[in-house]
Write a protein that holds these residues in place. Structure first.
Motif, PDB file in Angstrom:
ATOM      1  N   SER A 152      23.128 -27.145  26.594  1.00 36.34           N
ATOM      2  CA  SER A 152      22.125 -26.872  27.627  1.00 36.34           C
ATOM      3  C   SER A 152      21.704 -25.407  27.740  1.00 36.34           C
ATOM      4  CB  SER A 152      22.617 -27.370  28.991  1.00 36.34           C
ATOM      5  OG  SER A 152      23.787 -26.684  29.375  1.00 36.34           O
ATOM      6  N   GLU A 153      22.543 -24.491  27.256  1.00 33.25           N
ATOM      7  CA  GLU A 153      22.227 -23.061  27.335  1.00 33.25           C
ATOM      8  C   GLU A 153      22.605 -22.393  26.018  1.00 33.25           C
ATOM      9  OE1 GLU A 153      23.213 -21.151  31.312  1.00 33.25           O
ATOM     10  OE2 GLU A 153      24.592 -22.866  31.304  1.00 33.25           O
ATOM     11  N   ARG A 154      21.912 -22.757  24.949  1.00 32.47           N
ATOM     12  CA  ARG A 154      22.294 -22.329  23.610  1.00 32.47           C
ATOM     13  C   ARG A 154      22.324 -20.808  23.446  1.00 32.47           C
ATOM     14  NH1 ARG A 154      22.808 -24.712  18.479  1.00 32.47           N
ATOM     15  NH2 ARG A 154      23.784 -23.093  17.247  1.00 32.47           N
ATOM     16  N   ALA A 155      21.351 -20.113  24.017  1.00 28.06           N
ATOM     17  CA  ALA A 155      21.327 -18.647  23.875  1.00 28.06           C
ATOM     18  C   ALA A 155      22.567 -18.026  24.529  1.00 28.06           C
ATOM     19  CB  ALA A 155      20.054 -18.065  24.477  1.00 28.06           C
ATOM     20  N   LYS A 156      22.947 -18.543  25.696  1.00 26.40           N
ATOM     21  CA  LYS A 156      24.137 -18.041  26.385  1.00 26.40           C
ATOM     22  C   LYS A 156      25.396 -18.377  25.582  1.00 26.40           C
ATOM     23  CE  LYS A 156      26.458 -18.064  30.853  1.00 26.40           C
ATOM     24  NZ  LYS A 156      26.528 -18.654  32.192  1.00 26.40           N
ATOM     25  N   PHE A 157      25.433 -19.590  25.009  1.00 26.64           N
ATOM     26  CA  PHE A 157      26.556 -19.980  24.153  1.00 26.64           C
ATOM     27  C   PHE A 157      26.679 -19.006  22.978  1.00 26.64           C
ATOM     28  CE2 PHE A 157      27.886 -21.765  20.140  1.00 26.64           C
ATOM     29  CZ  PHE A 157      29.157 -22.206  20.428  1.00 26.64           C
ATOM     30  N   ASP A 158      25.558 -18.776  22.274  1.00 27.26           N
ATOM     31  CA  ASP A 158      25.576 -17.888  21.102  1.00 27.26           C
ATOM     32  C   ASP A 158      26.076 -16.496  21.482  1.00 27.26           C
ATOM     33  OD1 ASP A 158      24.618 -19.973  19.562  1.00 27.26           O
ATOM     34  OD2 ASP A 158      22.607 -19.143  19.312  1.00 27.26           O
ATOM     35  N   GLU A 159      25.595 -15.985  22.613  1.00 23.48           N
ATOM     36  CA  GLU A 159      26.003 -14.651  23.052  1.00 23.48           C
ATOM     37  C   GLU A 159      27.503 -14.615  23.360  1.00 23.48           C
ATOM     38  OE1 GLU A 159      25.263 -11.851  26.955  1.00 23.48           O
ATOM     39  OE2 GLU A 159      23.581 -13.062  26.249  1.00 23.48           O
ATOM     40  N   THR A 160      28.005 -15.637  24.056  1.00 22.81           N
ATOM     41  CA  THR A 160      29.429 -15.687  24.406  1.00 22.81           C
ATOM     42  C   THR A 160      30.292 -15.826  23.153  1.00 22.81           C
ATOM     43  OG1 THR A 160      28.860 -16.711  26.518  1.00 22.81           O
ATOM     44  CG2 THR A 160      31.155 -16.872  25.820  1.00 22.81           C
ATOM     45  N   ALA A 161      29.878 -16.709  22.233  1.00 19.81           N
ATOM     46  CA  ALA A 161      30.646 -16.907  20.996  1.00 19.81           C
ATOM     47  C   ALA A 161      30.696 -15.614  20.177  1.00 19.81           C
ATOM     48  CB  ALA A 161      30.041 -18.044  20.181  1.00 19.81           C
ATOM     49  N   GLU A 202      30.442 -12.541  21.391  1.00 17.36           N
ATOM     50  CA  GLU A 202      31.309 -11.613  22.125  1.00 17.36           C
ATOM     51  C   GLU A 202      32.784 -11.924  21.867  1.00 17.36           C
ATOM     52  OE1 GLU A 202      30.396 -11.630  26.313  1.00 17.36           O
ATOM     53  OE2 GLU A 202      28.337 -10.965  25.971  1.00 17.36           O
ATOM     54  N   TRP A 203      33.145 -13.216  21.929  1.00 19.64           N
ATOM     55  CA  TRP A 203      34.540 -13.611  21.690  1.00 19.64           C
ATOM     56  C   TRP A 203      34.943 -13.282  20.256  1.00 19.64           C
ATOM     57  CZ3 TRP A 203      37.619 -17.947  24.259  1.00 19.64           C
ATOM     58  CH2 TRP A 203      37.462 -17.905  25.645  1.00 19.64           C
ATOM     59  N   THR A 204      34.037 -13.509  19.315  1.00 25.42           N
ATOM     60  CA  THR A 204      34.353 -13.200  17.915  1.00 25.42           C
ATOM     61  C   THR A 204      34.624 -11.710  17.772  1.00 25.42           C
ATOM     62  OG1 THR A 204      33.062 -15.073  17.095  1.00 25.42           O
ATOM     63  CG2 THR A 204      33.484 -13.274  15.539  1.00 25.42           C
ATOM     64  N   LYS A 205      33.758 -10.905  18.373  1.00 26.14           N
ATOM     65  CA  LYS A 205      33.929  -9.447  18.286  1.00 26.14           C
ATOM     66  C   LYS A 205      35.219  -9.005  18.974  1.00 26.14           C
ATOM     67  CE  LYS A 205      31.547  -5.107  19.135  1.00 26.14           C
ATOM     68  NZ  LYS A 205      30.387  -4.447  19.701  1.00 26.14           N
ATOM     69  N   LYS A 206      35.499  -9.594  20.145  1.00 28.22           N
ATOM     70  CA  LYS A 206      36.655  -9.171  20.937  1.00 28.22           C
ATOM     71  C   LYS A 206      37.979  -9.660  20.357  1.00 28.22           C
ATOM     72  CE  LYS A 206      38.350  -9.146  25.685  1.00 28.22           C
ATOM     73  NZ  LYS A 206      38.071  -9.522  27.064  1.00 28.22           N
ATOM     74  N   PHE A 207      38.012 -10.904  19.862  1.00 27.15           N
ATOM     75  CA  PHE A 207      39.291 -11.505  19.464  1.00 27.15           C
ATOM     76  C   PHE A 207      39.478 -11.695  17.960  1.00 27.15           C
ATOM     77  CE2 PHE A 207      38.388 -13.318  23.757  1.00 27.15           C
ATOM     78  CZ  PHE A 207      39.394 -12.655  24.441  1.00 27.15           C
ATOM     79  N   ALA A 208      38.402 -11.644  17.161  1.00 25.54           N
ATOM     80  CA  ALA A 208      38.535 -12.023  15.752  1.00 25.54           C
ATOM     81  C   ALA A 208      37.995 -10.997  14.765  1.00 25.54           C
ATOM     82  CB  ALA A 208      37.823 -13.363  15.517  1.00 25.54           C
ATOM     83  N   THR A 209      37.747  -9.784  15.226  1.00 28.29           N
ATOM     84  CA  THR A 209      37.242  -8.788  14.283  1.00 28.29           C
ATOM     85  C   THR A 209      38.388  -8.194  13.485  1.00 28.29           C
ATOM     86  OG1 THR A 209      37.352  -7.094  15.991  1.00 28.29           O
ATOM     87  CG2 THR A 209      35.219  -8.190  15.679  1.00 28.29           C
ATOM     88  N   LYS A 210      38.052  -7.432  12.491  1.00 31.62           N
ATOM     89  CA  LYS A 210      39.042  -6.837  11.598  1.00 31.62           C
ATOM     90  C   LYS A 210      40.115  -6.079  12.380  1.00 31.62           C
ATOM     91  CE  LYS A 210      36.979  -7.622   7.508  1.00 31.62           C
ATOM     92  NZ  LYS A 210      37.399  -8.771   6.801  1.00 31.62           N
ATOM     93  N   GLU A 211      39.707  -5.459  13.502  1.00 27.83           N
ATOM     94  CA  GLU A 211      40.674  -4.700  14.292  1.00 27.83           C
ATOM     95  C   GLU A 211      41.746  -5.606  14.897  1.00 27.83           C
ATOM     96  OE1 GLU A 211      37.107  -4.234  15.074  1.00 27.83           O
ATOM     97  OE2 GLU A 211      37.287  -2.883  13.377  1.00 27.83           O
ATOM     98  N   GLN A 212      41.439  -6.917  15.027  1.00 27.32           N
ATOM     99  CA  GLN A 212      42.366  -7.851  15.656  1.00 27.32           C
ATOM    100  C   GLN A 212      43.222  -8.597  14.636  1.00 27.32           C
ATOM    101  OE1 GLN A 212      42.569  -7.791  18.924  1.00 27.32           O
ATOM    102  NE2 GLN A 212      40.898  -6.333  18.995  1.00 27.32           N
TER     103      GLN A 212
END
Length: 192
Positions: free
Chosen positions: A131-140, A142-152
């Motif tokens: 129902s809110e694809r743009a918000k989903f994409d933005e949240t996903a 953000e989570w990828t950057k915060k929890f799954a980037t090379k630094e993590q």
């Protein structure tokens, strides 16, 4: 009893195929508890992420699927944002003894690229996805950057990379040495 010869063969196959983007490392000498790593698929909100997956292998493997859950937090309709539980048919009723740890991990990677919001593990995320694809994409993202980037990345991988070794070499050595940091370091120093 789980088929240890088959598991070792699977681990060797994964270690020899660096291009697949998946790795598996053992917890100590145990062949029943491992950690898998997959890369976020290109051209998705998970691109650039490195996702760690807990793998538990039961006594009936390969006649029953491995139990897998994401250790890395991921915003996805088919992955619990709280527990990391994965809703994926090949990890349940569509498992076959012909499948392997590698195919299971590649299926998890494919799931990241092609969510199934009609069969969700996390209803809140699935609702946002539909129902809110743009918000989903933005949240996903953000989570990828915060929890799954090379630094993590895995702390052991980070330690070995800080010594000047290339990440793919480190991951290959860790997989070959069952996740044992000291043995992997010897492997890397030996030029293997």
């Amino acid at each position: 009893m789980a088929d240890t010869n088959r598991i070792m063969k699977e681990l060797r196959e994964i270690a020899s195929d660096a291009a697949s983007g998946v790795t598996v490392s053992q917890h100590g000498d145990s062949l029943t508890h491992m950690k898998g790593t997959i890369c976020g698929p290109s051209d998705t909100v998970y691109e650039g992420g490195v996702f760690h997956i807990d793998i538990q292998i039961g006594q009936s493997y390969p006649f029953e699927p491995p139990k897998m859950k994401f250790l890395t937090k991921v915003w996805h309709p088919n992955v619990s944002s709280a527990s990391g539980a994965i809703c994926l048919d090949v990890l349940k009723d569509q498992w076959s003894p012909a499948l392997t740890l590698k195919t299971a991990l590649l299926s998890c990677q494919a799931l990241l690229a092609a969510p199934e919001p009609d069969d969700p593990q996390d209803a809140v995320v699935a609702k946002m996805y539909t129902s809110e694809r743009a918000k989903f994409d933005e949240t996903a993202k953000e989570w990828t950057k915060k929890f799954a980037t090379k630094e993590q990345k895995d702390p052991i991988v980070g330690e070995l990379m800080e010594m000047g070794f290339d990440e793919s070499m480190v991951l290959k050595a860790l997989t070959k040495c069952g996740g044992d940091k000291n043995r992997a370091l010897e492997e890397l120093l030996g030029g293997a």
